[in-house]
Design an enzyme around this catalytic site. Structure first.
Site, PDB file in Angstrom:
ATOM      1  N   SER A 294      -9.581   2.397   2.382  1.00  0.00           N
ATOM      2  CA  SER A 294      -8.309   2.925   1.886  1.00  0.00           C
ATOM      3  C   SER A 294      -7.353   1.883   1.323  1.00  0.00           C
ATOM      4  CB  SER A 294      -7.614   3.740   2.973  1.00  0.00           C
ATOM      5  OG  SER A 294      -7.003   2.941   3.945  1.00  0.00           O
TER       6      SER A 294
ATOM      7  N   LYS B 129       0.865  -1.181   0.000  1.00  0.00           N
ATOM      8  CA  LYS B 129       0.000   0.000   0.000  1.00  0.00           C
ATOM      9  C   LYS B 129       0.900   1.229   0.000  1.00  0.00           C
ATOM     10  CE  LYS B 129      -3.739   2.030   2.810  1.00  0.00           C
ATOM     11  NZ  LYS B 129      -4.598   1.783   3.993  1.00  0.00           N
TER      12      LYS B 129
ATOM     13  N   SER C 128      -9.742  -0.494   7.318  1.00  0.00           N
ATOM     14  CA  SER C 128      -9.216  -0.532   5.955  1.00  0.00           C
ATOM     15  C   SER C 128      -8.393  -1.756   5.597  1.00  0.00           C
ATOM     16  CB  SER C 128      -8.395   0.735   5.672  1.00  0.00           C
ATOM     17  OG  SER C 128      -9.243   1.854   5.705  1.00  0.00           O
TER      18      SER C 128
END
Length: 461
Positions: free
Chosen positions: A152, A79, A176
């Protein structure tokens, strides 16, 4: 035969270690798939040359008999909150397009030391909060492009579901890891707060941020967690507790395991099909030897709304300077969050903290007589994309009801596929453990997935 890109992480690692296939061959295959499915918008940055260099190094090591870990030579993704030296850490923020990391996050370094191949950095919402912002694209749910892809860590979950990589490193502040895992029908493992270092990860709210993996199975998620967990001097909030071997009980029985269910908590405002999936999961766990026990959870209704205040105050410390020095640099949602944090009175904030501490203590006390708690992972099926543009209080509550309480409390949670909705979308269930109860969660998750096939469903060929 399972396609190469849908092999399990542990399985593909073993294949690379035994030289049935090379890390370079696997990496090239995954890069080609990433390019062919670029319309899913999983990546902000694809690092093909760097990934191939890492794969070549892995093959050289393995040829000499050196195997660093189960991840050696296995393609994964980060991420874009995790620092990876020499690449931007955008955090999904247009204002950080040129924020080149000069060092690796602790988690990134542990993955590199384990021999993992990092394909690139995945898409996320701005600052890991509410909205995807241009020039970054919104990831596409591979089960249905008209449905929400999740919060997210959306790019990490989409990429795992679509077979772009074997695990995606994610973060969770309010849900998330688990929300996008549920929206995309994959397995997400949120560890206890402090179990994984946050050093070198762009923050949303420090006391709520958790780093953890998204993968296609509990086994794979547990394997990654075992590598990234542990004390880090660069993060003084990281725990000194020893990291257990989460794969040690891959074949263990659940006989005698005590699992609690609060039916009122699970039913209220939840899609009946999600409740049915949870009840079916309870039956499976019972068949595996677990004892299912009726419980009453401490009231968590206010916790969801308190979460926004904690997140707001702490994010004002992160992004307050940006709003002051670069007016208009942040999107509406993140700007409003900072403003909310600045406006909150100190006494009101302390009342929120007091309620969170009380919930944490009351919830942890349940584990004197329990091993785990079972609940739905989400209150409903992935909403249509347009429904996410103007969220009602009911929608906000439904998204966060099964997630925020356990980020506020810091407890570990494993979210896993547990059914299919009549609309064709995946349904996840979740198991919640005591603080630092990751090994018990891994044991239960691996047993459940050996007895079921939900995690083997694939959205694309």
């Amino acid at each position: 035969m399972t396609a190469l890109h849908y092999q399990g992480l542990v399985e593909i690692g073993a294949m690379i270690a035994s030289r049935q296939v090379s890390a370079v061959e696997v990496t090239r295959h995954q890069l080609e798939r990433c390019q062919s499915l670029a319309s899913l918008n999983a990546f902000i940055t694809l690092l093909a040359e760097r990934a191939l260099a890492q794969a070549e190094a892995a093959d050289r090591d393995i040829a000499t008999g050196l195997r660093r870990s189960v991840l050696h030579g296995v393609p994964i993704a980060l991420k874009d909150l995790y620092d990876f030296a020499g690449t931007p850490t955008t955090a999904g923020m247009p204002s950080r397009l040129d924020a080149i990391a000069t060092a690796n996050a602790t988690v990134t370094q542990r993955l590199i030391d384990a021999g993992a191949v990092i394909l690139g950095k995945t898409c996320l919402t701005e600052g890991a909060y509410a909205e995807h912002r241009a020039p970054f694209k919104t990831p596409v749910n591979p089960w249905n492009p008209d449905r929400w892809c999740g919060a997210s860590s959306s790019g990490s979950a989409v990429g795992v579901a679509a077979g772009l990589f074997f695990a995606g490193l994610a973060t969770e502040t309010g849900g998330s890891i688990r929300i996008p895992s549920a929206m995309n029908g994959v397995t997400g493992f949120k560890p206890s707060w402090g179990r994984v270092s946050r050093a070198g990860i762009y923050p949303l709210a420090a006391s709520l941020d958790h780093a953890g993996p998204i993968a296609r199975s509990a086994t794979d998620a547990a394997a990654v967690l075992g590598i990234i967990a542990g004390r880090d001097s660069a993060d003084p909030t990281s725990s000194r507790r020893p990291v257990e071997n989460y794969l040690a009980e891959a074949n263990a029985s659940l006989k005698g395991m005590r699992i609690g269910i609060d039916m009122a908590f699970s039913y209220a405002g939840t899609d009946p099909e999600h409740v049915s999936a949870m009840l079916a999961a309870a039956d499976t766990l019972r068949d595996l030897g677990a004892e299912l026990i009726a419980i009453t959870l401490p009231n968590s209704g206010q916790i969801i709304w308190d979460w926004f205040d904690v997140c707001a105050v702490q994010n004002a410390l992160v992004n307050g300077t940006v709003t002051a020095e670069q007016p208009g640099a942040l999107g509406p949602a993140l700007t409003a969050l900072v403003a909310r944090g600045r406006a909150l009175q100190g006494t009101d904030y302390q009342m929120v903290i007091n309620r969170a501490n009380a919930f944490r203590g009351d919830f942890e006390a349940l584990f004197a007589d329990l091993d785990l708690v079972l609940s739905p992972a989400m209150a409903f099926s992935p909403p249509p994309n347009e429904a996410m543009e103007n969220l009602s209080d009911d929608m906000i509550s439904g998204i966060h009801r099964f997630t925020c309480p356990f980020t506020m409390s810091g407890h570990p949670v494993l979210s896993m596929p547990g059914g299919v909705h009549s609309d064709g979308m995946p349904i996840n269930i979740q198991l919640i453990g005591p603080l630092y109860g990751e090994a018990t969660l891994a044991r239960a998750g691996m047993a459940f997935q050996k007895a079921t096939q939900w995690h083997r469903r694939r959205p694309l060929s």
